[in-house]
Design an enzyme around this catalytic site. Sequence first.
Site, short mmCIF file in Angstrom:
data_model
loop_
_atom_site.label_atom_id
_atom_site.label_comp_id
_atom_site.label_asym_id
_atom_site.label_seq_id
_atom_site.Cartn_x
_atom_site.Cartn_y
_atom_site.Cartn_z
N LYS A 1 0.88 4.26 -2.85
CA LYS A 1 0.43 5.49 -2.48
C LYS A 1 1.55 6.53 -2.69
O LYS A 1 1.29 7.53 -2.93
CB LYS A 1 -0.01 5.64 -0.96
N TYR B 1 0.89 -1.18 -0.19
CA TYR B 1 -0.03 -0.05 0.07
C TYR B 1 0.88 1.01 -0.11
O TYR B 1 0.40 2.21 -0.77
CB TYR B 1 -1.00 0.06 1.29
N1 LIG Z 1 -9.74 5.80 5.40
C1 LIG Z 1 -8.59 6.60 5.44
O1 LIG Z 1 -8.28 7.07 6.73
C2 LIG Z 1 -7.69 6.67 4.62
C3 LIG Z 1 -6.43 7.06 4.73
C4 LIG Z 1 -5.58 7.00 3.66
C5 LIG Z 1 -5.98 6.81 2.34
N2 LIG Z 1 -7.30 6.49 2.14
C6 LIG Z 1 -7.53 6.00 0.68
O2 LIG Z 1 -8.91 6.61 0.33
C7 LIG Z 1 -9.56 5.67 -0.53
C8 LIG Z 1 -10.96 5.33 -0.04
O3 LIG Z 1 -10.78 4.81 1.27
P1 LIG Z 1 -12.13 4.36 2.18
O4 LIG Z 1 -11.59 4.66 3.64
O5 LIG Z 1 -13.15 5.20 1.89
O6 LIG Z 1 -12.26 2.72 1.99
P2 LIG Z 1 -13.61 1.90 1.75
O7 LIG Z 1 -13.05 0.50 1.86
O8 LIG Z 1 -14.77 2.46 2.59
O9 LIG Z 1 -14.21 2.41 0.26
C9 LIG Z 1 -13.47 2.07 -0.75
C10 LIG Z 1 -14.41 1.53 -1.97
O10 LIG Z 1 -13.48 1.05 -3.11
C11 LIG Z 1 -14.12 0.09 -3.53
N3 LIG Z 1 -13.28 -0.68 -4.82
C12 LIG Z 1 -12.27 -1.41 -4.03
N4 LIG Z 1 -11.71 -2.12 -5.07
C13 LIG Z 1 -12.16 -1.67 -6.15
C14 LIG Z 1 -12.13 -1.90 -7.70
N5 LIG Z 1 -11.04 -2.78 -8.08
N6 LIG Z 1 -12.88 -1.11 -8.60
C15 LIG Z 1 -13.66 -0.30 -8.32
N7 LIG Z 1 -14.11 -0.25 -6.85
C16 LIG Z 1 -13.35 -0.68 -6.07
C17 LIG Z 1 -14.78 -0.72 -2.41
O11 LIG Z 1 -15.95 -1.54 -3.06
C18 LIG Z 1 -15.42 0.29 -1.52
O12 LIG Z 1 -16.74 0.63 -1.70
C19 LIG Z 1 -8.71 4.76 -0.77
O13 LIG Z 1 -7.98 4.70 -1.81
C20 LIG Z 1 -7.68 4.51 0.54
O14 LIG Z 1 -6.57 4.03 0.43
C21 LIG Z 1 -8.07 6.27 3.07
#
Ligand SMILES: NC(=O)c1ccc[n+]([C@@H]2O[C@H](COP(=O)([O-])OP(=O)(O)OC[C@H]3O[C@@H](n4cnc5c(N)ncnc54)[C@H](O)[C@@H]3O)[C@@H](O)[C@H]2O)c1
Length: 294
Positions: free
Chosen positions: A175, A171
């Site tokens: 990232k 990851y």
């Molecule tokens: N939540 C945090 O604190 C945080 C921190 C840093 C980065 N992020 C990044 O933010 C983004 C959103 O994360 P989140 O926390 O909302 O996660 P989440 O798991 O709630 O949502 C992610 C969504 O992506 C969809 N998904 C996964 N693989 C897919 C694919 N191949 N094609 C289409 N859709 C797909 C999933 O079905 C899910 O609904 C991600 O890129 C994550 O790495 C989140």
Amino acid sequence: MERGVMGSIRFDDRVAIVTGAGRGLGKAYALELGRRGAKVVVNDVGASTEGSGVDNGPADLVAREIISQGGSAIAHYGDITDIDQAKDMVNVAIAHFGGVHILINNAGITRDRMFVKKDLADFRKVIDVHLFGTVNVTHAVWPHFLAQNYGRILVTTSISGTLGSFGQADYSLAKAGMLGFMKTLALEGGRKDVHTNAISPAAATRMTENLLSEQDLLSLNPERVVPTAIFLVSDEAPNGCALQAGGNRVSHLVMAQNPETVFPDTATAEDVAASFHKIIDNGPLYQVRSPTSG
Ligand SMILES: NC(=O)c1ccc[n+]([C@@H]2O[C@H](COP(=O)([O-])OP(=O)(O)OC[C@H]3O[C@@H](n4cnc5c(N)ncnc54)[C@H](O)[C@@H]3O)[C@@H](O)[C@H]2O)c1
């Protein structure tokens, strides 16, 4: 805090694609874009946090919610790792709404395990979703953005990419890669008003529910990240900028290089070792490439 002096940010006549918009942060972005007038392609394959399974439900629900609030949206269940499905997402935007102007690359998964125990197939899958998923959809919108002299792209990075995180070597790699990708697209698209930026969110979602403390989960509502994401895809967006957003805090992620230590042409490894503390003395940091303002 300075109150904004700009007019209200609207997306009337704009078409936006948000990947992974069925849940978490992507859902929050999609709903706000819809409230602010954008026509939204709500993409989500409906996978588990580890990236397995498919479910049309999440994308359908969000598209329906946007429509029930008076907005325009269409669900798309494509998997961003599939080049044809990524292209189809863009074709659907154009066929259904007549164009595409904004892309938020947000979909993501995690398969956390210490590197020593990491299965390389898992490692590859995480890279595939975050890195190539982002590349696939961005590559599909890019010629349209250049041809119409307008586009806004947001990629999603993470503190894991900038600072590292136990169990997340895959990851972190993906990232951190987002940042170099974003910087290069900012250079290549800038003259055509195609702006690319990055967001590093911190939010309580299913992805972080086992990683964050109860206190953090309470304060890190995904809604709090939305204003920063919305700004970064607006007409006023900068180009080549990475912002970190979580709770009530926003900061600028800077890729920096400190002043160079100059060596004689005959410098040896021992000379570098002897000067190591001077080399890593950051002094006044300066940015290698500043974002340009919108
Ligand atoms: N939540 C945090 O604190 C945080 C921190 C840093 C980065 N992020 C990044 O933010 C983004 C959103 O994360 P989140 O926390 O909302 O996660 P989440 O798991 O709630 O949502 C992610 C969504 O992506 C969809 N998904 C996964 N693989 C897919 C694919 N191949 N094609 C289409 N859709 C797909 C999933 O079905 C899910 O609904 C991600 O890129 C994550 O790495 C989140």
